[in-house]
Scaffold this motif. Structure first.
Motif, PDB file in Angstrom:
ATOM      1  N   GLN A  18       0.723  -1.292  -0.150  1.00  0.00           N
ATOM      2  CA  GLN A  18      -0.117   0.099   0.104  1.00  0.00           C
ATOM      3  C   GLN A  18       0.857   1.181  -0.020  1.00  0.00           C
ATOM      4  OE1 GLN A  18      -3.297  -0.204  -0.455  1.00  0.00           O
ATOM      5  NE2 GLN A  18      -3.058  -2.341  -0.800  1.00  0.00           N
ATOM      6  N   PRO A  19       0.484   2.424  -0.626  1.00  0.00           N
ATOM      7  CA  PRO A  19       1.300   3.591  -0.535  1.00  0.00           C
ATOM      8  C   PRO A  19       1.921   3.948   0.761  1.00  0.00           C
ATOM      9  CG  PRO A  19      -0.805   3.961  -1.761  1.00  0.00           C
ATOM     10  CD  PRO A  19      -0.878   2.567  -1.305  1.00  0.00           C
ATOM     11  N   GLU A  20       1.193   3.747   1.916  1.00  0.00           N
ATOM     12  CA  GLU A  20       1.547   4.167   3.214  1.00  0.00           C
ATOM     13  C   GLU A  20       2.766   3.134   3.467  1.00  0.00           C
ATOM     14  OE1 GLU A  20      -2.748   2.254   3.839  1.00  0.00           O
ATOM     15  OE2 GLU A  20      -1.371   3.712   2.255  1.00  0.00           O
ATOM     16  N   ASP A  21       2.935   1.905   2.960  1.00  0.00           N
ATOM     17  CA  ASP A  21       3.826   1.027   3.293  1.00  0.00           C
ATOM     18  C   ASP A  21       5.310   1.710   2.825  1.00  0.00           C
ATOM     19  OD1 ASP A  21       2.085  -0.676   4.223  1.00  0.00           O
ATOM     20  OD2 ASP A  21       1.779  -1.780   2.430  1.00  0.00           O
ATOM     21  N   ARG A  30      -8.148   5.465  -5.739  1.00  0.00           N
ATOM     22  CA  ARG A  30      -7.114   4.678  -6.392  1.00  0.00           C
ATOM     23  C   ARG A  30      -7.890   3.486  -6.855  1.00  0.00           C
ATOM     24  NH1 ARG A  30      -1.655   5.620  -4.994  1.00  0.00           N
ATOM     25  NH2 ARG A  30      -1.273   3.521  -5.352  1.00  0.00           N
ATOM     26  N   ARG A  31      -7.780   3.070  -8.158  1.00  0.00           N
ATOM     27  CA  ARG A  31      -8.485   2.037  -8.778  1.00  0.00           C
ATOM     28  C   ARG A  31      -7.340   0.791  -8.778  1.00  0.00           C
ATOM     29  NH1 ARG A  31     -10.680   4.481 -14.192  1.00  0.00           N
ATOM     30  NH2 ARG A  31      -8.487   5.442 -14.203  1.00  0.00           N
ATOM     31  N   THR A  32      -6.315   1.176  -8.527  1.00  0.00           N
ATOM     32  CA  THR A  32      -5.198   0.003  -8.453  1.00  0.00           C
ATOM     33  C   THR A  32      -5.275  -0.610  -7.208  1.00  0.00           C
ATOM     34  OG1 THR A  32      -4.226   1.308 -10.201  1.00  0.00           O
ATOM     35  CG2 THR A  32      -2.819  -0.579  -8.951  1.00  0.00           C
ATOM     36  N   THR A  33      -5.157  -1.810  -7.311  1.00  0.00           N
ATOM     37  CA  THR A  33      -4.670  -2.721  -6.100  1.00  0.00           C
ATOM     38  C   THR A  33      -3.404  -2.655  -5.649  1.00  0.00           C
ATOM     39  OG1 THR A  33      -6.472  -4.284  -6.578  1.00  0.00           O
ATOM     40  CG2 THR A  33      -4.955  -4.918  -4.833  1.00  0.00           C
ATOM     41  N   GLY A  34      -3.021  -2.032  -4.579  1.00  0.00           N
ATOM     42  CA  GLY A  34      -1.661  -1.992  -4.182  1.00  0.00           C
ATOM     43  C   GLY A  34      -0.858  -0.559  -4.863  1.00  0.00           C
ATOM     44  N   LEU A  35       0.428  -0.623  -4.956  1.00  0.00           N
ATOM     45  CA  LEU A  35       0.947   0.458  -5.621  1.00  0.00           C
ATOM     46  C   LEU A  35       0.632   0.432  -7.409  1.00  0.00           C
ATOM     47  CD1 LEU A  35       4.473   0.256  -4.001  1.00  0.00           C
ATOM     48  CD2 LEU A  35       2.566   1.484  -3.301  1.00  0.00           C
ATOM     49  N   LEU A 110      11.576   4.386   8.374  1.00  0.00           N
ATOM     50  CA  LEU A 110      12.399   5.544   7.505  1.00  0.00           C
ATOM     51  C   LEU A 110      11.200   6.165   6.523  1.00  0.00           C
ATOM     52  CD1 LEU A 110      14.735   7.284   6.553  1.00  0.00           C
ATOM     53  CD2 LEU A 110      15.186   5.709   4.962  1.00  0.00           C
ATOM     54  N   ASP A 111      10.475   5.130   6.003  1.00  0.00           N
ATOM     55  CA  ASP A 111       9.206   5.641   5.097  1.00  0.00           C
ATOM     56  C   ASP A 111       8.160   6.635   5.686  1.00  0.00           C
ATOM     57  OD1 ASP A 111      10.208   4.427   2.965  1.00  0.00           O
ATOM     58  OD2 ASP A 111       8.904   2.602   3.437  1.00  0.00           O
TER      59      ASP A 111
END
Length: 284
Positions: A18-21, A30-35, A110-111
């Motif tokens: 996921q983006p926050e990961d 967001r229509r995409t699953t995951g990134l 770090l992210d």
């Protein structure tokens, strides 16, 4: 190279993140699953077209450097990283390359650090990854190769490396770096990269040889230090460190108390960034 397995593995790992990961904002609708593919490409510093072709089973064989970048972007474990190399038709990474693979647990922390300088270093003083503020404070490290990837080596062979510390604090920093390297040398052994670094420095630096004979051993990271930025001057920061379980990598987080001059300087770094300071230094 198994293009089908490589494509399937990349796609599945991308969909599981996921983006926050990876330190990105999720955004709306967001229509995409995951990134998204372009997000992975950006994290790996490659073109979206190149990455897309890999997922579509029509890309060229990636280099080891490209695979290492993908492993970092997709937050792969050591086992997953080895698998990525194998299905891409490359040998599994050597022990030296494995040591440079950033620990996913540290990378997740770090992210989430975008408002203060933070970087991940190996036990040999190699900057493995840093956020934008750390790059603005310390400068980029991606151009260093060989032994010069280690800040310990550069400290004793490149006088310019010492400008980041006030003159009165440089002797302490020299001792700290040597004590740190001796700790790494003790755990890695004389035939390791640590041993290679020690042998090179004993040949090239009389100061290092003298300090090495003191047999001081410590993983020294000062809680409080003063750093010198070429345009902002001295910045007093507190340094907090998080180690991996095997002590081979460390996350360094630099902060300053709110409403202090140092805090304001770090805020200014965040606004202007490293490139603007470089341009100002060149008179542009």
């Amino acid at each position: 190279m198994d293009r089908a397995d490589l494509a399937a593995f990349l796609r599945r790992r991308r969909e599981q993140l996921q983006p926050e990961d990876v330190g990105l904002l999720p955004g709306a609708r967001r229509r995409t699953t995951g990134l998204r593919r372009e997000e992975v490409a950006s994290l790996a510093a490659m073109s979206t077209d190149y990455y897309t072709r890999l997922e579509q089973k029509r890309g060229p064989q990636p280099s080891e450097q490209m695979l290492a970048a993908l492993a970092r972007a997709l937050r792969l474990s050591d086992d997953e990283r080895n698998y990525l190399f194998v299905v891409a038709g490359r040998n599994a990474p050597s022990s030296a390359a494995t040591a440079a693979h950033v620990a996913p647990a540290l990378l997740r922390v770090l992210d989430r650090l975008s408002d203060t300088p933070a970087l991940i270093m190996s036990n040999l003083g190699e900057v493995l990854v840093q956020n934008r503020l750390a790059e603005a404070l310390y400068g980029g490290n991606s151009h260093h190769t060989g032994l010069a990837r280690s800040e310990i080596y550069r400290w004793f062979t490149d006088p310019g490396q010492r400008l980041i510390y006030p003159e009165h604090d440089r002797d302490r920093q020299s001792r700290a770096l040597v004590a740190n390297l001796r700790a790494a040398h003790g755990s890695m052994g004389p035939h390791s990269r640590a041993g290679e670094l020690v042998r090179a420095l004993r040949r090239e630096s009389e100061e290092f040889s003298r300090l090495w004979e003191r047999h001081e051993v410590a993983k020294r990271f000062e809680d409080h230090k003063v750093l010198v930025h070429p345009h902002l001057g001295e910045i007093e920061v507190d340094c907090q460190v998080l180690f991996t379980e095997d002590q081979s990598q460390a996350l360094l987080v630099l902060t300053a108390p709110p409403r202090t001059e140092a805090f304001e300087k770090l805020q200014l770094l965040g606004v202007l960034g490293h490139e603007q300071f470089e341009d100002a230094g060149q008179g542009r």
